[in-house]
Design an enzyme around this catalytic site. Sequence first.
Site, PDB file in Angstrom:
ATOM      1  N   SER A   1     -11.453   3.116  18.359  1.00 12.94           N
ATOM      2  CA  SER A   1     -11.333   4.568  18.428  1.00 12.94           C
ATOM      3  C   SER A   1     -10.014   5.071  17.862  1.00 12.94           C
ATOM      4  O   SER A   1      -8.973   4.414  17.991  1.00 12.94           O
ATOM      5  CB  SER A   1     -11.446   5.003  19.896  1.00 12.94           C
ATOM      6  OG  SER A   1     -11.060   6.352  20.063  1.00 12.94           O
TER       7      SER A   1
ATOM      8  N   GLU B   1      -8.364   7.248  19.188  1.00 11.00           N
ATOM      9  CA  GLU B   1      -7.481   7.480  20.338  1.00 11.00           C
ATOM     10  C   GLU B   1      -6.448   6.356  20.487  1.00 11.00           C
ATOM     11  O   GLU B   1      -5.460   6.513  21.199  1.00 11.00           O
ATOM     12  CB  GLU B   1      -8.302   7.609  21.625  1.00 11.00           C
ATOM     13  CG  GLU B   1      -9.087   8.911  21.739  1.00 11.00           C
ATOM     14  CD  GLU B   1      -8.212  10.123  22.051  1.00 11.00           C
ATOM     15  OE1 GLU B   1      -7.140   9.934  22.661  1.00 11.00           O
ATOM     16  OE2 GLU B   1      -8.600  11.243  21.677  1.00 11.00           O
TER      17      GLU B   1
ATOM     18  N   TYR C   1      -7.886   5.388  28.455  1.00 15.93           N
ATOM     19  CA  TYR C   1      -8.983   5.078  27.530  1.00 15.93           C
ATOM     20  C   TYR C   1      -8.438   4.483  26.235  1.00 15.93           C
ATOM     21  O   TYR C   1      -8.911   3.451  25.748  1.00 15.93           O
ATOM     22  CB  TYR C   1      -9.783   6.348  27.226  1.00 15.93           C
ATOM     23  CG  TYR C   1     -10.766   6.202  26.097  1.00 15.93           C
ATOM     24  CD1 TYR C   1     -11.980   5.535  26.284  1.00 15.93           C
ATOM     25  CD2 TYR C   1     -10.490   6.716  24.830  1.00 15.93           C
ATOM     26  CE1 TYR C   1     -12.882   5.398  25.233  1.00 15.93           C
ATOM     27  CE2 TYR C   1     -11.381   6.585  23.788  1.00 15.93           C
ATOM     28  CZ  TYR C   1     -12.575   5.927  23.995  1.00 15.93           C
ATOM     29  OH  TYR C   1     -13.465   5.789  22.955  1.00 15.93           O
TER      30      TYR C   1
END
Length: 320
Positions: free
Chosen positions: A124, A126, A148
């Site tokens: 990801s 992120e 996360y």
Amino acid sequence: MTKHALITGITGQDGSYLAELLLSKGYKVFGLRRRTSVPILENIEHLKNEIEFIDGDLLDMGSLVNAVRISNPDEVYNLAAQSFVATSWIQPVATGQATGIGVTNMLEAVRLVKPDARFYQASSSEMFGKVVETPQKETTPFYPRSPYGVAKVYGHWITVNYRESYNMYACSGILFNHESPRRGIEFVTRKVTDAVARIKLGLQSELRLGNLDAKRDWGFAGDYVRAMWLMLQQDKADDFVISTGETHTIEELVEIAFSHVGLNWRDYVVIDQKFVRPAEVDLLLGDCTKAKEKLGWELEVGFEQLVKMMVDSDLEKLSK
């Protein structure tokens, strides 16, 4: 010979689009499904008779070994995770287990049962978090800003580790934000388009949001699953950033969505501090040059088209 594919997280947005793609290419598709008291099949309702479901959980190693044995996969797509950033602060341990350790469990099951299977890990954007360079590419250092993001970094590096330690075909797609009408209602894009449809139909009076200045690189999930498949068709396993190379603010998203139904967003949007994250990721912008050059991957759906598609879909659902 018919190819077999095992998809974890098959009932999610990406899993459903990927299943459609693989079925269209003649694959036999197996989907790992975590047992719930009420099955959540909305995204794959139209495909459920074409998919063979296997009960299992990323935290239950035995069930994963069993799933690999049953499916005998040529390709494994690990898309399952606790994937909502906001929830990762409320449930950091559960996020670390499913989104991080779960990747190790899946890799280990493949290594033990079908080590020649090709493995895709859903990494990801992120992971870049507090970005150290813009745009972000495969060599950009990670600086995650949420539980996360931290868990995704672990999942990413354990995939690299298994590739290098066991000579497995294991690769990661570092996907930037990708959306669709099948996106979960808790994600900001779908929260916006659902609210716009409700306001237009007189079912809701306002939309409460956090930071309107946050910038994201948003693409269409249907385009991004093609990139996943292309990664597993290469001679050598490698990692790729998948993005649009464009950035848009949440305010732009809101403006397009409201104007699509003839409304002024300023009349309905309320800023609520409850939705501001403890540590915000201000700007994510991906450089997908490598994917375009090595995979031959191209986008088909642009940002404005994507937002309008989602608003139209929510209007249609709510009108029924």
